[in-house]
Scaffold this active site. Sequence first.
Site, PDB file in Angstrom:
ATOM      1  N   CYS A   1       8.776  -5.804  -5.972  1.00 28.06           N
ATOM      2  CA  CYS A   1       8.317  -5.305  -4.667  1.00 28.06           C
ATOM      3  C   CYS A   1       8.379  -3.780  -4.656  1.00 28.06           C
ATOM      4  O   CYS A   1       9.443  -3.203  -4.871  1.00 28.06           O
ATOM      5  CB  CYS A   1       9.164  -5.851  -3.526  1.00 28.06           C
ATOM      6  SG  CYS A   1       8.584  -5.211  -1.928  1.00 28.06           S
TER       7      CYS A   1
ATOM      8  N   ALA B   1       3.356  -2.488   3.536  1.00 28.55           N
ATOM      9  CA  ALA B   1       4.722  -2.015   3.291  1.00 28.55           C
ATOM     10  C   ALA B   1       5.635  -2.772   4.251  1.00 28.55           C
ATOM     11  O   ALA B   1       6.286  -2.184   5.115  1.00 28.55           O
ATOM     12  CB  ALA B   1       4.827  -0.515   3.502  1.00 28.55           C
TER      13      ALA B   1
ATOM     14  N   ASN C   1       2.292  -8.361  -8.934  1.00 25.16           N
ATOM     15  CA  ASN C   1       2.626  -7.954  -7.575  1.00 25.16           C
ATOM     16  C   ASN C   1       1.690  -6.786  -7.215  1.00 25.16           C
ATOM     17  O   ASN C   1       0.774  -6.462  -7.974  1.00 25.16           O
ATOM     18  CB  ASN C   1       4.104  -7.544  -7.494  1.00 25.16           C
ATOM     19  CG  ASN C   1       4.680  -7.759  -6.095  1.00 25.16           C
ATOM     20  OD1 ASN C   1       4.049  -7.403  -5.103  1.00 25.16           O
ATOM     21  ND2 ASN C   1       5.866  -8.343  -6.012  1.00 25.16           N
TER      22      ASN C   1
ATOM     23  N   GLY D   1      -2.754 -14.443  -2.212  1.00 28.35           N
ATOM     24  CA  GLY D   1      -2.054 -13.716  -1.144  1.00 28.35           C
ATOM     25  C   GLY D   1      -3.008 -13.235  -0.065  1.00 28.35           C
ATOM     26  O   GLY D   1      -3.245 -13.916   0.943  1.00 28.35           O
ATOM     27  N   THR D   2      -3.609 -12.079  -0.309  1.00 30.08           N
ATOM     28  CA  THR D   2      -4.422 -11.396   0.699  1.00 30.08           C
ATOM     29  C   THR D   2      -5.533 -12.273   1.287  1.00 30.08           C
ATOM     30  O   THR D   2      -5.776 -12.239   2.494  1.00 30.08           O
ATOM     31  CB  THR D   2      -5.027 -10.122   0.068  1.00 30.08           C
ATOM     32  OG1 THR D   2      -3.936  -9.299  -0.342  1.00 30.08           O
ATOM     33  CG2 THR D   2      -5.885  -9.350   1.046  1.00 30.08           C
TER      34      THR D   2
HETATM   35  C1  LIG Z   1       1.668  -8.739   3.381  1.00 29.27           C
HETATM   36  C2  LIG Z   1       2.147  -9.049   1.998  1.00 29.27           C
HETATM   37  C3  LIG Z   1       3.470  -9.458   1.785  1.00 29.27           C
HETATM   38  C4  LIG Z   1       3.941  -9.738   0.495  1.00 29.27           C
HETATM   39  N1  LIG Z   1       5.242 -10.141   0.327  1.00 29.27           N
HETATM   40  C5  LIG Z   1       5.682 -10.474  -0.916  1.00 29.27           C
HETATM   41  C6  LIG Z   1       7.007 -10.978  -1.107  1.00 29.27           C
HETATM   42  O1  LIG Z   1       7.775 -11.141  -0.171  1.00 29.27           O
HETATM   43  N2  LIG Z   1       7.393 -11.287  -2.383  1.00 29.27           N
HETATM   44  C7  LIG Z   1       6.551 -11.131  -3.450  1.00 29.27           C
HETATM   45  O2  LIG Z   1       6.939 -11.434  -4.591  1.00 29.27           O
HETATM   46  N3  LIG Z   1       5.280 -10.671  -3.299  1.00 29.27           N
HETATM   47  C8  LIG Z   1       4.837 -10.344  -2.056  1.00 29.27           C
HETATM   48  N4  LIG Z   1       3.543  -9.887  -1.892  1.00 29.27           N
HETATM   49  C9  LIG Z   1       2.661  -9.729  -3.067  1.00 29.27           C
HETATM   50  C10 LIG Z   1       1.700 -10.902  -3.214  1.00 29.27           C
HETATM   51  O3  LIG Z   1       2.435 -12.115  -3.370  1.00 29.27           O
HETATM   52  C11 LIG Z   1       0.734 -10.742  -4.410  1.00 29.27           C
HETATM   53  O4  LIG Z   1       1.478 -10.625  -5.615  1.00 29.27           O
HETATM   54  C12 LIG Z   1      -0.151  -9.514  -4.270  1.00 29.27           C
HETATM   55  O5  LIG Z   1      -0.508  -9.295  -2.920  1.00 29.27           O
HETATM   56  C13 LIG Z   1      -1.423  -9.627  -5.107  1.00 29.27           C
HETATM   57  O6  LIG Z   1      -2.155 -10.801  -4.799  1.00 29.27           O
HETATM   58  P1  LIG Z   1      -3.368 -10.852  -3.718  1.00 29.27           P
HETATM   59  O7  LIG Z   1      -4.377  -9.805  -4.140  1.00 29.27           O
HETATM   60  O8  LIG Z   1      -3.888 -12.264  -3.794  1.00 29.27           O
HETATM   61  O9  LIG Z   1      -2.770 -10.532  -2.374  1.00 29.27           O
HETATM   62  C14 LIG Z   1       3.057  -9.609  -0.605  1.00 29.27           C
HETATM   63  C15 LIG Z   1       1.716  -9.218  -0.390  1.00 29.27           C
HETATM   64  C16 LIG Z   1       1.259  -8.939   0.885  1.00 29.27           C
HETATM   65  C17 LIG Z   1      -0.191  -8.509   1.071  1.00 29.27           C
END
Ligand SMILES: Cc1cc2nc3c(=O)[nH]c(=O)nc-3n(C[C@H](O)[C@H](O)[C@H](O)COP(=O)(O)O)c2cc1C
Length: 258
Positions: free
Chosen positions: A82, A22, A144, A217-218
Amino acid sequence: MQPKTGNSGDRITETACGMLNAIGLENIGVERFLSDELPILQKLDATVIVNIFGNNQSDYAALAAKLDDVAGITALEINISCPNVKAGGIQFGTDPETAAKLVAAVRKKTSLPLITKLSPNVSDIVAVARAVEEAGSDALSLINTLLGMAIDLDRKKPVLGNVTGGLSGPAIKPIALRMVYQVAQAVSIPVIGIGGIVSSRDALEFLLAGATAIEVGTASFINPRIAIEIVKGIENYLDDQEYDRVTDFIGSLTNSLI
Ligand SMILES: Cc1cc2nc3c(=O)[nH]c(=O)nc-3n(C[C@H](O)[C@H](O)[C@H](O)COP(=O)(O)O)c2cc1C
């Protein structure tokens, strides 16, 4: 358009097969992005896609106008998904009509390719996908994070300062795959697959489901070089399987059981 401090209290917690965050879109604002961060990115041999959000529609449009003819920016990704901020983000991404209006407003202000980033926190993601395609988005990225919550039993309190957070990582991959599969069949613009990708095999599954690119991302929190390793892994797999072009592989999922 303005710097943002993000949410207070704890902002990240690990969960089974993933994490909840968050952050609340903490960032240094567009002026400092252009003066301090973009020059560093421009020196790298990489494609720069800027993820934008605003508190209201005119904020998004102003940001798109500001970034329109800046050298070194290849595309804009509009974050309408978001789950961790009160204004902006997901409020624009849950209703197809609102999402379409926002994309149309941004479209008017930029000639850069527009990628709209969709939320999984909806009952019909295909409806939002079709609406933003119609409004002029050049591509879609999904998903997202999924809205979730963690509780500290000992303190009898929510773990995150914001109470709720966005779930990411391998825990969400099956949902992301399903949504990418559904959306890729419903639209004619490219789909970027996101959600729980930690290996080249995960990435290849998204390509089979119809994604033409992926985001990580993660997994980058565990290994910042993971994206490069995934690209190499995709190349090795396609070579082994004797594919000349990745486009021959994309969307080639077979529904046949035999
Ligand atoms: C710490 C963190 C910050 C994130 N910040 C953004 C953001 O600023 N803008 C956005 O579109 N998605 C943001 N996301 C979402 C990721 O880009 C992604 O869509 C989501 O985490 C799922 O992918 P993953 O499982 O590879 O993390 C964020 C995710 C995490 C974990």
